[in-house]
Design a protein around this motif. Sequence first.
Motif: not given
Length: 177
Positions: A1-14, A16-20, A128-134
């Motif tokens: 992963m080389s980017y994620t959405v603005p305002g989200m840490e890449e570790k948190d995005a990772a 969320v991606i695993d959950i998704l 807490d990680l990503d209310p948009v995904t939630q």
Amino acid sequence: MSYTVPGMEEKDAAVVIDILQGRLNALNDLALTLKHVHWNVIGPNFIAVHTMLDPQVDGVREMVDDVAERIATLGGSPCGTPGALVAARSWDDYSIGRDDAIAHLGALDLVYTGVIAEHRDAIAKTEDLDPVTQDLLIDQAGDLEQYQWFVRAHLENTDGTLRTGGANTETEAARKA
């Protein structure tokens, strides 16, 4: 992963991606299972169940697309191949073949129970990680719960209990239905 959405840490995005990805696998499996049931129902309730399932298949397929696109939005690469799904899943294939419509609904109720429980778990984990995904998962859980209600309406006794109550396997639920 080389980017994620603005305002989200890449570790948190990772995370969320695993959950998704887990939700993507479950929803792809559910769509295939629903179509399998659609093709294999027989008996006096055939037409009611057969026609009830196509809108559910369409709805779940839309959920699949939304989850995959959310993974991509977060900078991940959604994996929707059959081999990856089978390798990653923690559940067995749907076990009922050609059978009475009500038997299939008994088994399908257990399938929905598992998918919905895991969706609710994913909702809690993304709070807490990503209310948009939630929010996406909450909307989907509502639809999945309604689909299960449609299934359960065929299994409900007049006192509000389910004929399949206490069943732990698809085969047992099909037999009790």
